[in-house]
Every structure is written in structure tokens, then in C-alpha cells.
Design a protein around this motif. Structure first.
Motif, short mmCIF file in Angstrom:
data_model
loop_
_atom_site.label_atom_id
_atom_site.label_comp_id
_atom_site.label_asym_id
_atom_site.label_seq_id
_atom_site.Cartn_x
_atom_site.Cartn_y
_atom_site.Cartn_z
N GLN A 192 30.37 -27.50 61.29
CA GLN A 192 30.88 -28.05 62.62
C GLN A 192 30.37 -26.82 64.00
N GLN A 193 31.38 -26.02 64.13
CA GLN A 193 31.36 -24.85 64.17
C GLN A 193 30.38 -23.86 64.13
N LEU A 194 29.76 -24.03 62.87
CA LEU A 194 28.60 -23.19 62.21
C LEU A 194 27.47 -23.32 63.49
N THR A 195 27.15 -24.77 63.42
CA THR A 195 25.78 -25.12 63.49
C THR A 195 26.03 -25.20 65.59
N LYS A 196 27.10 -24.77 66.31
CA LYS A 196 26.90 -25.29 67.77
C LYS A 196 26.17 -23.95 68.61
N SER A 197 25.02 -24.71 68.94
CA SER A 197 24.17 -23.69 69.62
C SER A 197 24.11 -23.11 69.57
N ASN A 198 23.66 -23.17 67.99
CA ASN A 198 22.28 -22.09 68.01
C ASN A 198 21.09 -22.65 66.49
N ALA A 199 19.97 -22.45 67.20
CA ALA A 199 18.94 -23.77 66.32
C ALA A 199 18.78 -23.19 65.63
N ALA A 200 18.48 -21.65 64.92
CA ALA A 200 18.07 -21.57 63.62
C ALA A 200 18.99 -21.56 63.15
N ILE A 201 20.13 -21.32 63.01
CA ILE A 201 20.70 -22.47 61.87
C ILE A 201 21.06 -23.62 61.83
N GLN A 202 20.63 -24.18 63.05
CA GLN A 202 20.71 -25.53 62.52
C GLN A 202 19.82 -26.28 61.35
N LYS A 203 18.28 -25.44 61.91
CA LYS A 203 17.12 -25.44 61.13
C LYS A 203 17.86 -25.29 59.12
N ILE A 204 18.56 -23.85 59.48
CA ILE A 204 18.38 -23.76 57.86
C ILE A 204 18.79 -24.97 57.58
N VAL A 205 20.14 -25.34 57.50
CA VAL A 205 21.22 -26.74 57.32
C VAL A 205 20.70 -28.03 57.07
N ALA A 206 19.97 -27.52 58.20
CA ALA A 206 19.08 -29.10 57.83
C ALA A 206 17.92 -29.31 56.28
N PHE A 207 17.31 -27.35 56.24
CA PHE A 207 16.75 -28.28 55.21
C PHE A 207 17.71 -26.51 54.00
N GLU A 208 18.85 -27.30 53.95
CA GLU A 208 19.03 -27.27 53.19
C GLU A 208 19.67 -28.25 52.48
N ASN A 209 19.19 -29.52 52.99
CA ASN A 209 19.76 -31.03 52.42
C ASN A 209 20.68 -31.13 52.98
N ALA A 210 21.00 -30.73 53.75
CA ALA A 210 22.62 -31.48 55.12
C ALA A 210 22.10 -32.60 55.45
N PHE A 211 21.00 -33.24 55.76
CA PHE A 211 20.89 -34.81 56.10
C PHE A 211 21.70 -35.73 55.08
N GLU A 212 21.17 -35.51 53.28
CA GLU A 212 21.32 -36.08 52.44
C GLU A 212 22.85 -36.45 52.27
N ARG A 213 23.14 -35.21 52.37
CA ARG A 213 24.41 -35.21 51.52
C ARG A 213 24.92 -35.59 52.71
N LEU A 214 24.72 -34.75 54.08
CA LEU A 214 26.29 -36.08 55.03
C LEU A 214 25.73 -37.30 55.04
N LEU A 215 25.04 -37.94 55.08
CA LEU A 215 24.51 -39.73 54.69
C LEU A 215 25.19 -39.80 53.64
N ASP A 216 25.07 -39.77 52.24
CA ASP A 216 26.05 -39.47 51.18
C ASP A 216 27.51 -40.20 51.55
N ILE A 217 27.87 -38.67 52.26
CA ILE A 217 29.63 -39.15 52.59
C ILE A 217 29.85 -40.19 53.51
N ILE A 218 29.00 -40.39 53.81
CA ILE A 218 29.15 -41.04 55.59
C ILE A 218 29.64 -42.41 54.58
N THR A 219 28.01 -42.89 53.61
CA THR A 219 28.03 -44.10 52.95
C THR A 219 29.31 -44.23 51.97
N GLU A 220 29.79 -43.36 51.49
CA GLU A 220 31.01 -43.26 50.29
C GLU A 220 31.69 -43.66 50.86
#
Length: 953
Positions: A192-220
Motif C-alpha cells: 500500500q505504501q509502496l504504490t502510493k502516487s507512483n505509476a511506474a511501481i503500480q505497473k510493475i506490481v500489477a504485472f507481477e500478478n498482484a491482481f490475481e493474488r489479491l483477489l484470491d486473498i479476498i475470496t479466502e
């Protein structure tokens, strides 16, 4: 050990050392001790003192603790103590609970200063990233907490260091896969702190499969029923998606929108909502709004809206919207979410119009929401949300606008009064005693007329019954009556915005407005007075309404022509004063707030003055009205002439656009016909190929039979004296002769029919050669498919040759049958010979019967082949005739199309010359002339959709 007891508070002799002295001794011990156990105990003691003596430990021990992290990495225990100590020194979390409000700023500065010291050497952050990779719990967990604290204190600087560090972000992404929930959850906080207001880091985190992992955690964790972990994951998702078009597109293309639907399956039992569930659902709704925000690119928003409809997410949101027992803040946010999901999307708007509330009888959801909007007992934020929902439903939705206005027209009003329509609710709110209801209803009705001149004219037909015994008055007249009665400022502002929207770009509505003799004196009186600051806004809107009445005036009323209204302004108000009052609108603070975003967001009902779409109208009209006030009558006449000429030109262009569109449709239909004929030809070719293979098989079978018959003939000649036939065999041979005669007759008939077909085909070939020159002069690029006629002619030639081959085969069979007859005649004298044995006779009889059966089956197969060939020949000849007819039609259509296009080019050239001449005259007179692209950009309806085609022409 006695020294450590003194540090830890144990009993010791002599005076107690101070905290600073103790920390200094511990630091010396960490720096100079050679034994790992001694250094470990000293670091443990520093950790225990770091909370109470934060400043002293930070100043004296930070350098030694960093050295421990670099040199003692083999011992996880001392590394853990060192990381915990640094966390206590840098973090403000523990101190904020103990410090008072007046010293909170000092605490923040202390943590920020220590962080700055730590990250001054970038190697320290890189070392910390390496330690976070360790699997040991006592190293990884304090490392995650320390890095999170660094990001809180000096976020941009630490982000930049991690960004340039090799695989820095990827290392931190592994925290989400940790099986220990404590580390995984703190890893979410770190990201959360790492991705605040930094588009470059946001893109890297997204392409590191962050969406899949976060949605899995929410479902669990149970979706909306989960705990604080779900909230943290949703906040991280918001960081990744908000104002990041690349991540939004990646989220949509990864089919993650479909995984959001289960979040909103709240069930029928909606009682007992926990505070955490309300928070989670609120964040989930905000996440949906991030994907369909009006500030996103239109293409991205539209694709997300369509995906939400197809996966059922919109339907699930509407279910929550109409459910009972939903908390007020969740209901309000759901209305806002549905608003942006349907905004500008025709499919979603049509679905929303079909949603009914679970009442008896069922009522449309729009009607139920409008009932809440005009009800003064409902919460203010809920009424604002309903207004926003109604605005989004009507945004770029001419169909929905027509349905709303139709409920006000006399022919569609329910005479029984059993059901309440949307139009009746808007009229009720427009004329109620609640000023907020007046404003909301006026703005909602204005959105029903937005950029729709047809509905503006239809709304003039609406008649209202004010009281019993009095004649009905028009809606326009009733609005001006209430305006002149001196109601509240909010009510008058709402009515003036409605009237300005209604009269803009509608000359008929302006004529109806000016037809009432009391309207113009009222407006001039309001503008000319010197009133307080609260009334200045009303004065500005009155000036705008009067300016619209001048600018869109068609001079149909003699007493209220443009020139007379300008003279009236000059005499009673003054042009400079009028322009000054008109400028009050755009200079108002509430105007600037409303112009920022479409959603009505007001801190209190008193601030509810301007609508977002109305601010666009003001920005568009303010300049042209100011120019129109200073124009002379001659300039107005010239401008009217230019407008009429441009309108005529636009009408001509529109007409020819329609003609060209129709021709394009006809061309498409002809191309489809050619494709159909091509497919039919391919099917015929496949059939012919199949028949050729079958004929080859029959030829092989025939050769085998011929060889067998030759052997049998030799055998019969060598044993001719023993040959004998009974009465049954003689009858079979006679029947076979009769069948052969019948086949001869049929063959002769088929030969005659083939000659007739040959003559027809020759005639078609000759006509095709005559038409060949005309085909070359036609537009072969558009009708290239007709060349398949030549291919069909070739196919017919092949069929003819195959039929000739088959006729040759049939003649061979006839010769073989004649040989068989000769054999039978030779065998006839031998019938009376009684010297043959019975065994030989029976053997010959069986063989002869078998040969007769084989010959009959062969003749039958050949007859079927001839029939099928005849049918294919007939179908090919009919196809040739159809193609000839299609070719002649296409040639006629090409000639007509070429003639029409030549006429169009001549007319367009003449019109362009006239327009350029008129523009030159206008420029000579000093009148600003807009470019043709700007003029066309204001067109509505079909002209917007035809822009690309015009450029192609």
C-alpha cells in the motif's frame, strides 16, 4: 552479566547510570565485543530501551545497528533484534499513542529525520530488501515492518531507491505468497505504501500478478464478510487502479471484473451489518467506480461498462439498490456506483430502465428513486445520489430522454391516476414548497432536454391545471410565473437554469417565451436593479436568459425582434452593465466547484446552486451572447444569410451522404450475392470431383467384368458340344434383350437432349464474348466477383466432356451386350443336344444366371449415373442464366451510380465555391468565420456519426 542486569533494571550496587550512559556503553559493547553472544545481548538491551529512549538510541546506536545487519547476517536472532530496534526508533506508530496532540508534529519530525539518516546511504535500503527475502520469521517480519515505516516517513525517496534496485519490487511481491498470515497481511500494508502516487511501481506490481493474488486473498477471507485484511487488499487495489489507465486495461483484459460479482451477493437477510462489512462493501463499490469513472478515457470506461453488464455485475448492483435493510451509506454509494456504470452506455441504460422495484404493483426503479429525490425527509446525500443517477441515465440517451418527456405529454398521461410517472414526480418537485426539491426537479428536467431540440419543442405542449375553475397553463408559463413571485434563491436559480437549457438552440421555445408580455420586463427589471450579493447570481442568470432570447431569436414576433431587444437593453440596463451582470455567473465560487466533475457534491443544501452540464452551457454561450449584444442590425442580417446558406449546404451534403450510404449498402448486398454464387460454384465443383471419382470406380469394375466375360467366352467355346439350357434360362435371356432395347431408346433420347444443351451453351458463349468488352470498361474493382462466370463456363465444358466420355463407355457396353447376344445365338442350336451330362448342365446354368445378374446391376448403375449427370447439367445451365441476369443488372447499376456521383461532385464543387466566396465577404466585413470542422463538430445526431464518411468522400 552484572552490567546487563544493571541495564535491564536488576539490583546492583552503587549509583545507577543514566539512560544516555547506558546506551553509550551498550553501543561500545556492540562495536567492540568479539563474542556473538555479547553483541546479541547488547542489541537486545538496546531494543528494550529504544521505546523509552528513542532519541538517544537513534542518535548513538543507528550506525552500529546497521553494521550488525551487514556483518552478522548468519545469526537470525541478532538480526531480528536490530531490525526491531530500528523500527522502534523510526516508526511513529507507538509514540503517537503516548504523545499529546501538541507534540505530534515533533514526533513526526523525529521519525522523518531518522528515516532520512537511514536512507542517506542507498545501500541500507538494498540491504533491507535482501533481508526481507529471508524466510526466517524473526528476520522477515521485522524487516517488512521497518520498510513499511520508512515508506510512511519518506515515501517518494524510498520508492525511487526500490525502483532502481534490481528486482526490488519483485522481491516484495513474494510476501503475498507467504503462508504465514502475519507476514502476508503486513506485506499488503507494505505494498500500500509502496504504490502510493507512483505509476511506474503500480505497473510493475500489477504485472507481477498482484491482481490475481489479491483477489484470491479476498475470496479466502470471505469477500465482504471478511475482516481488516479484505479492507487492506481493497485499498491496495485502489492504489493500483486509480488514475492508472494501463492497469485498468490490464485488469479488464485479465477478466478480473468478472471476479468482482460475488462481492455484492449480500443475500436476502440484510439485517445485522457489521461495521467491517459496511467498510468492505463501501471500498468494493468505490473500486467499481474507479474503473468507470467519468475522468477515465471514454474508450476504457465504455469497455469496462460493457464487461460489467455481460458478467452480471450491474444486475447484482441493481439488486442491492432495490433490496430492503441496506444501510443508508451503502445504499447511497450503490446509487452512485450504478450511476457511473450506466453513464453514456446505451445497453446499460436500457437495462436500468427495465429494472422494477419489488413492490405491488411493481414500479420502475427510476420512479422509486425520483420519489426519494423529491421527498424532503430523505437524507441530503441520498437525494444528491439519486439526482446523479438520473443525470447519468439521461446522459447521451435520447431514447431515455424521450421516455421521460413522454410521461408529461397529454396523450400519455395515465387518466386513472393509479400509477405515478416520472414526469408527474418531476412536476410535483418543481412546484413544491421545498426549495431543494425545486432545484433537483428543475435540474433533472433540464437533463431530459439536454441537446435534444425535438423534445424541447414537444415539452411546449405540456399543460398544467393550476387550480379548479381556472384554465390550464403551459409548463413554460408556470415556470415564469413562479420565477416572478419572488421565491427562494435556490428555487429561482433552478428554474432559470431549466429555462436557459430549454430555450438554448430552440427558436420555437424562444418565441413562446417572448410571447408572454410580462417576461421581458421582468428580466430587464431584475438585471437593472442593484441588489445584494445573494441576488447577483440571479441577476447573472436573468442576463443569460435574456441573451439566449436574443441570440436564438428568429424575429417572428415584431415587438421582440433582435434589434428591439438590444435597444431595450441599451436604454434600461446599458450594454456594459449587462455584460458585467452576465459575468457574475462564471466568477461565482460555486460555479467553479460544479464545473470540476459531473457528480453533484455539496457540503450542505445551501451550496446546491449549479449543475455540471449547465456550466458547460454557460461557457459556450457567454462569449457568443456578448458578441451578439454589440452587433448591428446589418451584421445580424448578413449573419442570418450566411447561416441560411450554410444550412442549405448542410442539407445538400446530408442528402448526398444518405444517397452514398444507400449505394454503399446496395454494393454490400451485391457483394454478398457474388459470394453466395461463388460458394455455390465451389459446391458444384466438389460434386463434379466426387462424380469423377465414382465414374473411375465404375470403369475399374467394368474392366474386371470384361476380363471375366472374356474368360467365360473361351470356356464356352471349348465346351460348346456340352452346352445346354433349360426353359427358364431362355426366358431370362429374352428379358435381358428387351431391357437392352429399352436402354438403347433412352440413350438416344439423352443424346438428343445433350445436343440441345450444347446449342444453348454455344449461344451463351457467343453472348459472353460480345459482353466481354463492356465488362472491361465497367468498374471491375467494385464488381470483380463477376469473373466467376468464365470459370462456370469452363466447368460446363468439363461436364460436357465427361458426359461424352460416359456416352463412349455406354457404347462400349452396348457392343459387349451385342457380343453376348451373338453368344446366345450360337448357344441356341445346342439346346436339343441330349449327350451332355446333367452335372455339366447345372454348373453352366448357375454361372450364366450369375453373369446375367451382374450385367443387370451394372446397367442399372450406369442409368443412375446418367440421370445424376443430367440433373447437374440442368443446374449448371440455370446458374449460367442467373449469372447473366445479375451481370446485366450490375452493369446498369454501375452506370447509374457513376452518373449520380458525377452530379454530386459538380454540386459539391459549386457549393464549396459559394461558401468560400461568402466567407471572404464575411472576413472583409470583420465578422469572425468558423472553420468547417468547427461547424460540423456542433452538429447533433446522425451528422456526428457521418463524420468519417464525409472525410472519405
Amino acid at each position: 552479566m552484572n552490567f546487563l542486569r544493571g541495564v535491564m533494571g536488576g539490583p546492583s550496587a552503587g549509583p545507577q547510570p543514566s539512560g544516555a550512559d547506558t546506551i553509550q556503553k551498550l553501543c561500545d559493547r556492540v562495536a567492540s565485543s568479539t563474542l556473538l553472544d555479547d553483541r546479541r545481548d547488547a542489541v537486545r538491551a538496546l531494543k528494550s530501551l529504544s521505546k523509552k529512549y528513542r532519541l538517544e538510541v537513534g542518535i548513538q546506536a543507528m550506525e552500529h545497528l546497521i553494521h550488525v545487519l551487514q556483518t552478522d547476517r548468519s545469526d537470525s536472532e541478532i538480526i531480528g533484534y536490530a531490525l526491531d530496534t530500528l523500527y522502534n526508533v523510526i516508526s511513529n506508530d507507538l509514540e503517537e499513542e503516548e504523545q499529546e496532540e501538541n507534540s505530534a508534529k515533533q514526533v513526526d519530525d523525529l521519525g522523518s529525520q531518522f528515516t532520512e539518516i537511514f536512507i542517506k546511504q542507498q545501500e541500507n535500503v538494498t540491504l533491507l530488501l535482501t533481508l526481507v527475502e529471508e524466510f526466517d520469521f524473526h528476520v522477515r517480519w521485522p524487516g517488512v515492518k521497518l520498510l513499511t515505516s520508512l515508506l510512511k516517513q519518506q515515501g517518494p525517496q524510498v520508492q525511487q531507491i526500490i525502483l532502481v534496485s534490481p528486482m526490488g519490487v519483485s522481491r516484495l511481491m513474494d510476501l503475498l505468497a507467504d503462508s504465514r498470515e502475519v507476514i502476508r497481511n503486513d506485506g499488503v500494508l507494505l505494498l500500500q505504501q509502496l504504490t502510493k502516487s507512483n505509476a511506474a511501481i503500480q505497473k510493475i506490481v500489477a504485472f507481477e500478478n498482484a491482481f490475481e493474488r489479491l483477489l484470491d486473498i479476498i475470496t479466502e477471507e470471505g469477500n465482504s464478510d471478511g475482516g481488516i485484511v479484505v479492507e487492506d487488499c481493497l485499498l491496495l487495489l485502489q492504489n493500483l487502479l486509480k488514475n492508472n489507465n494501463s492497469n485498468q486495461n490490464f485488469f479488464k483484459e485479465g477478466s478480473y471484473i468478472q471476479r468482482m460479482k460475488p462481492w455484492f451477493e449480500v443475500g436476502d437477510d440484510n439485517c445485522g451489518w457489521s461495521a467491517q462489512k459496511v467498510t468492505n462493501l463501501h471500498l468494493m463499490l468505490q473500486l467499481v467506480r474507479v474503473l468507470v469513472s467519468p475522468t477515465n478515457p471514454p474508450g476504457a470506461t465504455s469497455s469496462c461498462q460493457k464487461a460489467m453488464f455481460h458478467c452480471g455485475l450491474l444486475q447484482q448492483l441493481c439488486t442491492i439498490l432495490m433490496a430492503t435493510g441496506v444501510p443508508a451509506d451503502i445504499l447511497t454509494e450503490t446509487i452512485n456506483t450504478v450511476s457511473e456504470v450506466i453513464r453514456g452506455c446505451q445497453t446499460n441504460q436500457d437495462y436500468f430502465a427495465s429494472v422494477n422495484a419489488p413492490s405491488n404493483p411493481p414500479r420502475p426503479a427510476i420512479v422509486v428513486l425520483l420519489m426519494s429525490m423529491v421527498n424532503e425527509r430523505q437524507p441530503f446525500v441520498l437525494r444528491c445520489a439519486v439526482l446523479y443517477c438520473f443525470q447519468c441515465f439521461l446522459y447521451k440517451n435520447q431514447k431515455g430522454q424521450g421516455e421521460i418527456v413522454s410521461t408529461l405529454l397529454p396523450s400519455t398521461i395515465d387518466a386513472t391516476g393509479n400509477s405515478v410517472s416520472a414526469g408527474q414526480l418531476l412536476c410535483g418537485g418543481l412546484f413544491s414548497t421545498d426549495s431543494l426539491s425545486n432545484w433537483c426537479a428543475a435540474v433533472a428536467l433540464a437533463h431530459a432536454l439536454q441537446e435534444n431540440a425535438t423534445l424541447k419543442e414537444q415539452l411546449l405542449r405540456v399543460q398544467l391545471a393550476t387550480s379548479i375553475g381556472n384554465p390550464p397553463v403551459s409548463l413554460l408559463q408556470q415556470c415564469t410565473n413562479i420565477l416572478s413571485q419572488g421565491s427562494k434563491v435556490q428555487t429561482r436559480v433552478g428554474l432559470l437554469m431549466l429555462l436557459c437549457t430549454w430555450l438554448s438552440n430552440c427558436s420555437i421555445a424562444v418565441t413562446h417565451f417572448l410571447h408572454n408580455p410580462a417576461n421581458v420586463p421582468f428580466l430587464t427589471g431584475q438585471i437593472a436593479e442593484n441588489l445584494g450579493e445573494e441576488e447577483q447570481l440571479v441577476q447573472g442568470l436573468c442576463a443569460l436568459l435574456l441573451g439566449i432570447s436574443i441570440y436564438y431569436n428568429d424575429n417572428s414576433l415584431e415587438n421582440y425582434r433582435k434589434e428591439k431587444l438590444k435597444q431595450l437593453i441599451e436604454k434600461r440596463i446599458g450594454r456594459e452593465n449587462f455584460i458585467e451582470k452576465l459575468g457574475f455567473i462564471s466568477k461565482h465560487e460555486l460555479y467553479s466547484r460544479a464545473a470540476q466533475k459531473p457528480q453533484p457534491a455539496f457540503s450542505s443544501p445551501d451550496h446546491m446552486m449549479f449543475d455540471h452540464e449547465f456550466t458547460k452551457l454557460v461557457k459556450e454561450l457567454e462569449g457568443v451572447i456578448s458578441k451578439a449584444i454589440y452587433k448591428s442590425s446589418e451584421e445580424d442580417k448578413k449573419e442570418e444569410e450566411v447561416k441560411k446558406t450554410l444550412e442549405q449546404h448542410d442539407n445538400i451534403v446530408t442528402h448526398y451522404k444518405k444517397v452514398i450510404r444507400e449505394q454503399d449498402q446496395e454494393l454490400e448486398e451485391l457483394k454478398q450475392r457474388i459470394n453466395t454464387l461463388t460458394s455455390q460454384n465451389e459446391q458444384l465443383q466438389a460434386t463434379v470431383t466426387q462424380q469423377v471419382s465414382q465414374i473411375q470406380q465404375h470403369k475399374d469394375q467394368y474392366n474386371l467384368l470384361k476380363v471375366q466375360l472374356g474368360k467365360d467366352t473361351q470356356h464356352h467355346n471349348s465346351h460348346g458340344d456340352t452346352f445346354q439350357m433349360n426353359g427358364i434360362q431362355t426366358e431370362e435371356v429374352s428379358k435381358l434383350k428387351e431391357e437392352l432395347e429399352e436402354w438403347k431408346n433412352k440413350h438416344e433420347l439423352l443424346q438428343g437432349q445433350l445436343k440441345e444443351k450444347d446449342s444453348v451453351i454455344e449461344k451463351l458463349n457467343s453472348s459472353q464474348l460480345e459482353m466481354g468488352t463492356t465488362e472491361q470498361s465497367s468498374q471491375t474493382s467494385k464488381f470483380g466477383g463477376l469473373e466467376h462466370n468464365n470459370e462456370l463456363q469452363k466447368e460446363l465444358e468439363m461436364l460436357r466432356s465427361q458426359i461424352q466420355l460416359q456416352s463412349a463407355e455406354i457404347s462400349k457396353l452396348q457392343m459387349e451386350n451385342q457380343k453376348l447376344q451373338v453368344m446366345n445365338t450360337i448357344a441356341d442350336p445346342m439346346l436339343g443336344d441330349s449327350g451332355a451330362t446333367a452335372a455339366t448342365r447345372s454348373e453352366l446354368e448357375g454361372r450364366l444366371e450369375q453373369e446375367i445378374k451382374e450385367l443387370k446391376s451394372e446397367v442399372k448403375a450406369l442409368s443412375e449415373e446418367k440421370e445424376s449427370l443430367k440433373q447437374h447439367l440442368d443446374s449448371s445451365s440455370s446458374t449460367v442464366a442467373i449469372l447473366q441476369d445479375e451481370k446485366s443488372k450490375l452493369q446498369r447499376e454501375v452506370a447509374e451510380s457513376k452518373k449520380e456521383q458525377d452530379d454530386l461532385l459538380v454540386l459539391l464543387a459549386d457549393q464549396d465555391q459559394k461558401i468560400s466566396a461568402l466567407k471572404i465577404k464575411l472576413k472583409d466585413l470583420g465578422v469572425p468565420v468558423e472553420d468547417e470542422d468547427d461547424t460540423e463538430s456542433g452538429d447533433q445526431g446522425d451528422e456526428d456519426e457521418d463524420g468519417d464518411e464525409e472525410e472519405q468522400d
